[in-house]
Design a protein around this motif. Structure first.
Motif, mmCIF file in Angstrom:
data_model
loop_
_atom_site.group_PDB
_atom_site.id
_atom_site.type_symbol
_atom_site.label_atom_id
_atom_site.label_comp_id
_atom_site.label_asym_id
_atom_site.label_seq_id
_atom_site.Cartn_x
_atom_site.Cartn_y
_atom_site.Cartn_z
ATOM 1 N N SER A 1 7.083 -3.202 1.561
ATOM 2 C CA SER A 1 8.217 -4.123 1.729
ATOM 3 C C SER A 1 9.526 -3.387 1.950
ATOM 4 C CB SER A 1 8.333 -5.079 0.544
ATOM 5 O OG SER A 1 8.605 -4.378 -0.636
ATOM 6 N N SER A 2 9.719 -2.221 1.293
ATOM 7 C CA SER A 2 11.004 -1.530 1.471
ATOM 8 C C SER A 2 10.881 -0.011 1.522
ATOM 9 C CB SER A 2 11.958 -1.923 0.336
ATOM 10 O OG SER A 2 11.385 -1.580 -0.906
ATOM 11 N N ASN A 3 9.870 0.560 0.896
ATOM 12 C CA ASN A 3 9.810 2.008 0.692
ATOM 13 C C ASN A 3 9.056 2.713 1.830
ATOM 14 O OD1 ASN A 3 9.752 4.551 -0.443
ATOM 15 N ND2 ASN A 3 9.328 3.778 -2.497
ATOM 16 N N HIS B 1 5.097 -16.056 -16.590
ATOM 17 C CA HIS B 1 5.102 -16.348 -15.145
ATOM 18 C C HIS B 1 4.091 -15.465 -14.414
ATOM 19 C CE1 HIS B 1 7.913 -13.149 -15.803
ATOM 20 N NE2 HIS B 1 8.848 -13.462 -14.933
ATOM 21 N N TYR B 2 4.077 -14.176 -14.757
ATOM 22 C CA TYR B 2 3.119 -13.244 -14.137
ATOM 23 C C TYR B 2 1.681 -13.680 -14.436
ATOM 24 C CZ TYR B 2 0.844 -8.731 -13.117
ATOM 25 O OH TYR B 2 0.024 -7.738 -12.620
ATOM 26 N N SER B 3 1.410 -13.984 -15.708
ATOM 27 C CA SER B 3 0.046 -14.371 -16.105
ATOM 28 C C SER B 3 -0.393 -15.643 -15.387
ATOM 29 C CB SER B 3 -0.029 -14.594 -17.616
ATOM 30 O OG SER B 3 0.350 -13.440 -18.317
ATOM 31 N N ALA C 1 0.814 -1.226 0.000
ATOM 32 C CA ALA C 1 0.000 0.000 0.000
ATOM 33 C C ALA C 1 0.843 1.269 0.000
ATOM 34 C CB ALA C 1 -0.951 -0.006 1.199
ATOM 35 N N SER C 2 2.145 1.145 -0.224
ATOM 36 C CA SER C 2 2.995 2.340 -0.191
ATOM 37 C C SER C 2 2.939 3.131 -1.496
ATOM 38 C CB SER C 2 4.454 1.945 0.093
ATOM 39 O OG SER C 2 4.847 0.904 -0.777
ATOM 40 N N ARG C 3 2.458 2.470 -2.555
ATOM 41 C CA ARG C 3 2.461 3.124 -3.869
ATOM 42 C C ARG C 3 1.295 2.622 -4.702
ATOM 43 N NH1 ARG C 3 6.725 1.142 -6.789
ATOM 44 N NH2 ARG C 3 7.465 -0.356 -5.257
ATOM 45 N N MET D 1 -2.169 3.184 -14.630
ATOM 46 C CA MET D 1 -0.966 4.011 -14.607
ATOM 47 C C MET D 1 -0.329 4.040 -13.220
ATOM 48 S SD MET D 1 1.186 5.359 -16.184
ATOM 49 C CE MET D 1 1.506 6.259 -17.635
ATOM 50 N N THR D 2 0.712 3.235 -13.049
ATOM 51 C CA THR D 2 1.475 3.177 -11.781
ATOM 52 C C THR D 2 2.953 2.979 -12.130
ATOM 53 O OG1 THR D 2 1.390 0.774 -11.632
ATOM 54 C CG2 THR D 2 -0.445 1.963 -10.621
ATOM 55 N N ASP D 3 3.792 2.916 -11.094
ATOM 56 C CA ASP D 3 5.233 2.645 -11.302
ATOM 57 C C ASP D 3 5.420 1.347 -12.075
ATOM 58 O OD1 ASP D 3 5.737 4.857 -9.799
ATOM 59 O OD2 ASP D 3 6.315 3.765 -7.979
HETATM 60 P P1 NAP Z 1 3.615 -0.927 -7.925
HETATM 61 O O1 NAP Z 1 3.349 0.480 -8.285
HETATM 62 O O2 NAP Z 1 4.848 -1.585 -8.431
HETATM 63 O O3 NAP Z 1 3.561 -1.083 -6.327
HETATM 64 C C1 NAP Z 1 3.828 -2.327 -5.759
HETATM 65 C C2 NAP Z 1 3.545 -2.313 -4.279
HETATM 66 O O4 NAP Z 1 3.756 -3.652 -3.773
HETATM 67 C C3 NAP Z 1 4.470 -1.394 -3.491
HETATM 68 O O5 NAP Z 1 3.729 -0.854 -2.422
HETATM 69 C C4 NAP Z 1 5.542 -2.364 -2.971
HETATM 70 O O6 NAP Z 1 6.142 -1.928 -1.749
HETATM 71 C C5 NAP Z 1 4.695 -3.595 -2.704
HETATM 72 N N1 NAP Z 1 5.427 -4.840 -2.662
HETATM 73 C C6 NAP Z 1 6.214 -5.398 -3.621
HETATM 74 N N2 NAP Z 1 6.706 -6.569 -3.193
HETATM 75 C C7 NAP Z 1 6.221 -6.773 -1.947
HETATM 76 C C8 NAP Z 1 6.374 -7.783 -0.977
HETATM 77 N N3 NAP Z 1 7.142 -8.866 -1.199
HETATM 78 N N4 NAP Z 1 5.729 -7.663 0.223
HETATM 79 C C9 NAP Z 1 4.982 -6.572 0.479
HETATM 80 N N5 NAP Z 1 4.798 -5.571 -0.401
HETATM 81 C C10 NAP Z 1 5.424 -5.668 -1.594
HETATM 82 O O7 NAP Z 1 2.414 -1.877 -8.405
HETATM 83 P P2 NAP Z 1 0.896 -1.541 -8.845
HETATM 84 O O8 NAP Z 1 0.885 -1.256 -10.290
HETATM 85 O O9 NAP Z 1 0.274 -0.593 -7.878
HETATM 86 O O10 NAP Z 1 0.249 -3.003 -8.690
HETATM 87 C C11 NAP Z 1 -0.463 -3.415 -7.527
HETATM 88 C C12 NAP Z 1 -1.109 -4.756 -7.812
HETATM 89 O O11 NAP Z 1 -1.968 -4.641 -8.948
HETATM 90 C C13 NAP Z 1 -0.103 -5.855 -8.150
HETATM 91 O O12 NAP Z 1 -0.533 -7.090 -7.603
HETATM 92 C C14 NAP Z 1 -0.157 -5.910 -9.665
HETATM 93 O O13 NAP Z 1 0.231 -7.172 -10.159
HETATM 94 C C15 NAP Z 1 -1.619 -5.621 -9.911
HETATM 95 N N6 NAP Z 1 -1.907 -5.104 -11.256
HETATM 96 C C16 NAP Z 1 -1.362 -3.947 -11.712
HETATM 97 C C17 NAP Z 1 -1.677 -3.488 -12.990
HETATM 98 C C18 NAP Z 1 -1.125 -2.210 -13.552
HETATM 99 O O14 NAP Z 1 -1.346 -1.939 -14.755
HETATM 100 N N7 NAP Z 1 -0.448 -1.387 -12.798
HETATM 101 C C19 NAP Z 1 -2.548 -4.240 -13.791
HETATM 102 C C20 NAP Z 1 -3.074 -5.417 -13.308
HETATM 103 C C21 NAP Z 1 -2.762 -5.838 -12.023
HETATM 104 P P3 NAP Z 1 7.476 -0.940 -1.732
HETATM 105 O O15 NAP Z 1 6.977 0.442 -2.083
HETATM 106 O O16 NAP Z 1 7.969 -1.015 -0.330
HETATM 107 O O17 NAP Z 1 8.422 -1.484 -2.750
#
Ligand code: NAP
Length: 246
Positions: free
Chosen positions: A35-37, A152-154, A12-14, A187-189
């Motif tokens: 996890s780290s940020n 792998h992700y899929s 939930a940090s990002r 739209m995320t990191d």
């Molecule tokens: P993101 O911007 O990369 O953020 C990832 C978040 O997960 C960060 O808060 C990170 O923490 C945390 N994290 C990573 N590894 C972790 C671990 N081992 N334990 C605890 N926390 C961990 O990702 P996002 O785009 O918001 O995606 C969130 C979810 O939506 C994911 O499951 C992703 O697969 C899914 N999703 C995303 C999209 C997309 O287009 N963005 C589409 C479909 C599904 P830190 O900040 O500490 O690193």
């Protein structure tokens, strides 16, 4: 417990997780897992506090069962129970299938699937005790339709869908619903790290509503599954993808 307790949001940090934490904090206290940020997690907490919500940050790698158990125990001690668990933490990686190493596969599995298993199994005893709970898993449109160079992700996001449907049947008699959201291109990191501007343009063209999604688009769907309005809905996978996966 009904409407008492808190929401635990992993990752939930990002991005999507941060938006979910902000949305759910309008109704209940939140555990902002990261996890780290730490700085990013603190910024999410600050914004929630400014808006009148309550929460705490909690550092924990979801693939580490002992840390997950400590987080769930802390959530219950601090806020009296776990109303909602959102399994959002995830990793992604673009690689040809033939280049994916055993280590790549294991790490993806540890976070994207074992993390969901760990958090569900750790939170459930508290929810079963209260005969109430809401679990929302964040899968992906790629877990539904599959993505080239993200096998792998899929595969692991598809496994989260199977877990959601099966666990929903098992926990329904205990008053616990389990649903999943399958976001499209948000739209995320994560998306920014995978796509250059041309690829983002193509993804917009492939999305029938004609734009990328926002973390808030996903957060509103999660809030629905966490609310009383979804009492009779379990085992469902909701695409929040602007028509991309249809
Ligand atoms: P993101 O911007 O990369 O953020 C990832 C978040 O997960 C960060 O808060 C990170 O923490 C945390 N994290 C990573 N590894 C972790 C671990 N081992 N334990 C605890 N926390 C961990 O990702 P996002 O785009 O918001 O995606 C969130 C979810 O939506 C994911 O499951 C992703 O697969 C899914 N999703 C995303 C999209 C997309 O287009 N963005 C589409 C479909 C599904 P830190 O900040 O500490 O690193």
């Amino acid at each position: 417990m009904g409407s008492n307790g808190c929401a635990v949001i992993t990752g939930a940090s990002r991005g999507i997780g941060a938006a979910i934490a902000s949305q759910l904090a309008k109704r209940m206290p939140v555990i902002i897992n990261y996890s780290s940020n730490e700085q990013a997690a603190l910024r999410v907490l600050e914004s929630i506090t400014k808006s009148g919500g309550h929460g705490v940050i909690f550092k924990c790698d979801v693939s580490d069962r002992k840390s997950v158990d400590e987080m769930m125990s802390f959530a219950c001690e601090k806020f009296g129970g776990i109303h909602t668990l959102v399994n959002n933490a995830g990793l992604s990686e673009i690689k040809l299938f033939t280049d994916i190493t055993q280590e790549d596969w294991r790490r993806m599995e540890q976070v994207n699937l074992d993390g969901v298993f760990n958090c569900c199994q750790s939170a459930l005893p508290y929810m079963i005790h209260e005969k109430f709970g809401r679990i929302i898993n964040i899968s992906s449109v790629w877990g539904v339709v599959g993505a080239s160079c993200e096998v792998h992700y899929s595969a692991l996001k598809a496994a989260v869908i199977g877990l959601t449907k099966a666990l929903a049947k098992e926990t329904a008699p205990s008053g616990i619903t389990v649903n999943a959201v399958a976001p499209g291109c948000i739209m995320t990191d994560m998306l920014k790290s995978e796509c250059d501007d041309d690829t983002l343009g193509s993804l917009i063209e492939d999305t029938p509503v004609g734009r990328l999604g926002t973390p808030q688009d996903v957060a509103r769907a999660v809030a629905f599954f966490s609310s009383d309005s979804s009492d009779f809905i379990t085992g469902q996978i909701l695409g929040v993808d602007g028509g991309f996966g249809s």
